[in-house]
Design an enzyme around this catalytic site. Sequence first.
Site: not given
Ligand code: NAD
Length: 251
Positions: A142, A157
């Site tokens: 991130s 985080y």
């Molecule tokens: P999201 O919440 O839409 O999806 C994350 C998924 O991970 C969910 O389906 C959840 O059920 C699953 N999950 C959570 N814990 C888990 C576990 N223990 N085992 C298996 N699955 C698990 O989130 P997103 O925004 O699509 O994020 C995806 C990745 O991108 C994450 O690593 C997040 O930290 C990173 N990210 C997101 C953003 C943002 O702004 N959305 C920014 C930077 C990084």
Amino acid sequence: MLERTVIVTGAGSARGIGRETCLRLATAGWTVAALDLDEGGARETAGLAAAVNGADAVGLACDVTSTEQVDAAVSAIERDLPPIAALVNNAGITAPTRFLDIEEDEWDRIFEVNVRGTYLVTRRVLPGLLERSNGRIVNLSSVSAVRGGGVFGGSHYSAAKAAVLGLTRALAREVGPRGITCNALAPGLIATDITGGKLTPERQAEMMADVPVRRAGTVGEVASMVVYLCSDDAGYVTGATLDINGGSHIH
Ligand code: NAD
């Protein structure tokens, strides 16, 4: 059946980066294995991916923090699908807690999913990649890791996503000679449901005022970068952190 498989963790959420990544990878000719805590969501993603390219995609329940569940899921994929050639460690959680309000349990959970989960799945998949001298690993970090937070997640985080970067870089150096690349993405705010309704419109407007392109990113914009990092063309990119943040962190 298409000849190589990609595993995407955290691929069950309907508006998430993981699902869109699966669909774009399917378009690029990959057989997709979607893992998530939410089995229904993972299966739905697999169904959508299979509809894109006709491959036998699978969606499996898998908590990335459980050694047993990770082993069971990867064993099933190894048994039923073409050889695994890429892994996208996308499962992640966040929380907008200020440092002194973070309880130890919350600190540990953020590290468990983001860091230990990445470690456990990579550890289980890597031997097969090494055996075939071919592989791509993409980790979701991130922008919080590199610009001192200031997005949505708290300091736990930021710290966990910085750990993901350290792992990505060290592993890239270690496995590069064996034909495997390992890279990270550092997205800024992307429009998904990870904020769990806790991002107020006021806070979002405040954050966007600090982003040169003045908007949140889309899952498609992130997913297409993952597809690139998994491609044959990306063979000379390793240990890298690709920024996708609308200019919110320029360095
Ligand atoms: P999201 O919440 O839409 O999806 C994350 C998924 O991970 C969910 O389906 C959840 O059920 C699953 N999950 C959570 N814990 C888990 C576990 N223990 N085992 C298996 N699955 C698990 O989130 P997103 O925004 O699509 O994020 C995806 C990745 O991108 C994450 O690593 C997040 O930290 C990173 N990210 C997101 C953003 C943002 O702004 N959305 C920014 C930077 C990084």
